[in-house]
Write an enzyme that holds these catalytic residues in place. Structure first.
Site, mmCIF file in Angstrom:
data_model
loop_
_atom_site.group_PDB
_atom_site.id
_atom_site.type_symbol
_atom_site.label_atom_id
_atom_site.label_comp_id
_atom_site.label_asym_id
_atom_site.label_seq_id
_atom_site.Cartn_x
_atom_site.Cartn_y
_atom_site.Cartn_z
ATOM 1 N N HIS A 56 8.555 -3.810 20.521
ATOM 2 C CA HIS A 56 7.133 -3.722 20.855
ATOM 3 C C HIS A 56 6.574 -2.323 20.595
ATOM 4 O O HIS A 56 5.963 -1.726 21.475
ATOM 5 C CB HIS A 56 6.909 -4.085 22.324
ATOM 6 C CG HIS A 56 7.245 -5.481 22.681
ATOM 7 N ND1 HIS A 56 7.470 -5.891 23.995
ATOM 8 C CD2 HIS A 56 7.389 -6.605 21.922
ATOM 9 C CE1 HIS A 56 7.741 -7.187 24.017
ATOM 10 N NE2 HIS A 56 7.701 -7.639 22.764
ATOM 11 N N VAL A 99 0.846 -1.190 0.000
ATOM 12 C CA VAL A 99 0.000 0.000 0.000
ATOM 13 C C VAL A 99 0.884 1.243 0.000
ATOM 14 O O VAL A 99 1.822 1.361 0.792
ATOM 15 C CB VAL A 99 -0.936 0.006 1.217
ATOM 16 C CG1 VAL A 99 -1.709 1.314 1.295
ATOM 17 C CG2 VAL A 99 -1.891 -1.175 1.160
ATOM 18 N N HIS A 114 4.438 -8.646 26.867
ATOM 19 C CA HIS A 114 4.653 -8.891 25.448
ATOM 20 C C HIS A 114 3.294 -8.747 24.768
ATOM 21 O O HIS A 114 2.343 -9.454 25.124
ATOM 22 C CB HIS A 114 5.231 -10.285 25.234
ATOM 23 C CG HIS A 114 6.616 -10.442 25.784
ATOM 24 N ND1 HIS A 114 7.731 -10.491 24.984
ATOM 25 C CD2 HIS A 114 7.064 -10.533 27.069
ATOM 26 C CE1 HIS A 114 8.816 -10.613 25.734
ATOM 27 N NE2 HIS A 114 8.425 -10.631 27.013
ATOM 28 N N PRO A 115 3.153 -7.859 23.786
ATOM 29 C CA PRO A 115 1.813 -7.431 23.359
ATOM 30 C C PRO A 115 1.162 -8.270 22.261
ATOM 31 O O PRO A 115 0.137 -7.867 21.715
ATOM 32 C CB PRO A 115 2.065 -6.008 22.866
ATOM 33 C CG PRO A 115 3.454 -6.041 22.336
ATOM 34 C CD PRO A 115 4.205 -6.994 23.230
ATOM 35 N N GLN A 116 1.727 -9.432 21.916
ATOM 36 C CA GLN A 116 1.121 -10.223 20.851
ATOM 37 C C GLN A 116 -0.339 -10.562 21.163
ATOM 38 O O GLN A 116 -1.239 -10.383 20.325
ATOM 39 C CB GLN A 116 1.899 -11.522 20.617
ATOM 40 C CG GLN A 116 1.255 -12.409 19.573
ATOM 41 C CD GLN A 116 1.994 -13.717 19.330
ATOM 42 O OE1 GLN A 116 1.916 -14.279 18.253
ATOM 43 N NE2 GLN A 116 2.711 -14.214 20.325
#
Length: 532
Positions: A449, A194, A493-495
């Protein structure tokens, strides 16, 4: 409703991506990475370093180290408070976990946790028993059987729960996308990048951007005829860097960033690309008995380095250590810092020495107050934006990192490590705050992160980039669904947090479409829209 997904590269049959132990080979400096580099960092002795982001199906879920956490209940309740939308409360968001866990067999590592699913076989790195024994010896480091946040407390040391099934990585591509790939209304365009959103008029006093321009990413050139048109919505899920870059190239952003480049300002929003947050990381390295670590594996050029890390821990500064500074955490069970235990040399600042055996305790600030920016410096979409995490530029962040290093030294002093640890590397021997702070600035990097560059605020607020329903302020039919929308970085950990955002986004989109189409089949499962 037709759906198109524009992406860079496939993750199919890529061994380094699918094999969990080969995660270090996915990034940086590969074709599966955007290969970003940060600008010189004021808080890190003006150093630069790689800033990996996954450039393939699944994005960074195909390139990360697979630690699975959902965040503290206090993190989510704070999001609800900041956005004024009770739908972001933990009491609502936690219900999406069961939908995500359809794709993951959660491991039972010690016989004490309460998860469902078949056990996942993990390889020992030789120190796991010592790590857990330390939790029995030192009250400062309690054992936590649930490090995901499901049981409302991230504090303590325990086993890493990972997005792995049957020995293979579970990414958003191998799970959600794979399960939907047979739908007749889904089109996936590979090697499609994009380049910008094109304005398509206005409605209800809001701008619409329902045309998406894209390019063949293999050519590094823009073809203005490459476009797709949305009938109702465009959803950006390009991450905290990519989504911002697309907005700015489309004329949505700060006039001070766009006008010098000759980009017409279509939506004047000075906060696009601001508020970048990340978890800074420092390696604390100890020497161990010769041959006892896994360093020989990494020195063997015929054997790919195995990223075997099974344990980590989270902790808070005691009140005396916080004296004189405001606590930015979401609550009393939200950690200030993390420790990650690796039975090998692990440092972004220095390569593995040719000889010796090592044990590393990585420490990371989980509640940073430093704020950075993402800013384009060219109208060429193939030029990477200027990335300035601006880490370790506040007194709070430096203090937390300093105390996390001292905490790592206390952890390594437990009798569980007798006969194993033989010394320390560099200035870890020192008790001087000034020396430890200098060590932090010399060796710190990122744990990869990045969040919050398109932050949510209330519907009524003139600040922020997105509304609580993830729509971009000042627009109609444009949403962002990735970690950039969070007002602040999760203390984990933001997964898992990203998956919960996506699950709620699906309900928000279904609610919107049900309203327009009157289709009961689109009724969402857990939609909550009460304003608080």
């Amino acid at each position: 409703m037709p759906l198109s997904i524009l992406l860079a590269f496939s993750d199919k049959n890529v061994t380094t991506v699918n094999a969990p132990f080969l995660a270090p080979a996915v990034t940086p400096y590969t074709s599966y990475d955007w290969n970003y580099t940060v600008i010189p960092q004021a808080g890190q002795n003006n150093r630069t370093f790689p800033y990996p982001r996954g450039r393939l199906l699944g994005g960074s879920s195909s390139a990360n180290y697979m630690a699975l956490q959902y965040g503290s209940h206090e993190n989510w309740d704070k999001v609800a408070k900041v956005t004024g939308d009770s739908g972001w409360l933990w009491s609502n968001m936690k219900r999406y976990i069961s939908k995500h866990k359809r794709f993951i067999n959660t491991p039972r590592l010690d016989g004490h946790d309460n998860y469902e699913g078949e056990p996942v076989s993990l390889s020992s790195q030789g120190i796991d028993n010592r790590v857990i024994e330390t939790t029995r010896q030192l009250a400062e480091f309690p054992y936590n059987k649930d490090t995901t946040g499901i049981n409302n407390n991230l504090l303590g040391v325990g086993w890493i729960q990972s997005s792995i099934n049957n020995g293979s990585r579970v990414s958003s591509s191998t799970s959600y996308l794979s399960a939907s790939s047979g739908r007749p209304n889904l089109t996936i365009l590979l090697n499609a990048m994009v380049t910008k959103l094109l304005p398509t008029g206005s409605s209800q006093g809001l701008r619409t951007f329902r045309n998406v321009q894209f390019a063949d990413s293999r050519t590094n050139s823009v073809n203005e005829s490459f476009q797709v048109q949305a009938t109702r919505e465009v959803i950006l899920s390009a991450g905290s860097i990519g989504s911002v870059q697309i907005l700015q190239l489309s004329g949505i952003g700060d006039p001070e960033d766009l006008k010098p480049l000759g980009i017409p300002v279509l939506i004047n929003n000075s906060e696009v690309g601001k508020n970048l947050q990340d978890h800074p990381l420092v390696p604390n390295i100890f020497t161990v008995q010769d041959g006892a670590s896994m360093d020989h594996v990494f020195r063997n050029q015929t054997a790919m380095g195995a990223a075997i890390i099974n344990t980590f821990g989270f902790a808070r500064l005691s009140p005396p250590l916080r004296e004189g500074l405001e606590d930015p955490s979401a609550g009393s069970t939200t950690p200030h810092y993390e420790m990650i235990f690796a039975n090998f040399w692990l440092s972004a600042a220095a390569p593995l020495p040719p000889t010796g055996s090592f044990f590393t305790i990585l420490t990371s600030v989980m509640t940073p107050t430093s704020r950075g920016t993402i800013r384009i410096h060219s109208t060429n979409p193939f030029d990477a934006p200027l990335i300035d995490p601006n880490m370790l530029t506040t007194e709070w962040d430096i203090r937390v990192m300093r105390e996390s290093i001292k905490s790592a030294k206390r952890f390594a002093s437990a009798s569980a490590w007798d006969g194993y640890i033989t010394g320390s590397v560099g200035p870890l021997f020192s008790d001087s705050d000034a020396i430890l702070d200098d060590y932090t600035r010399q060796t710190s990097s990122t744990i990869f992160h990045p969040t919050s560059t398109a932050s949510m605020t209330t519907f009524a607020s003139k600040n922020g980039v997105t509304n609580p329903d993830l729509t971009v302020k000042g627009t109609l039919g444009l949403r962002i669904v990735d970690l950039s929308v969070l007002p602040f970085i999760p203390s984990c950990h933001p997964q898992g947090s990203a998956y919960l955002i996506a699950e709620r986004a699906a309900d928000l989109v279904k609610a919107s479409q049900a309203y327009f189409l009157g289709d009961e089949d689109l009724k969402p499962q857990y939609i909550v829209t009460n304003i608080i």
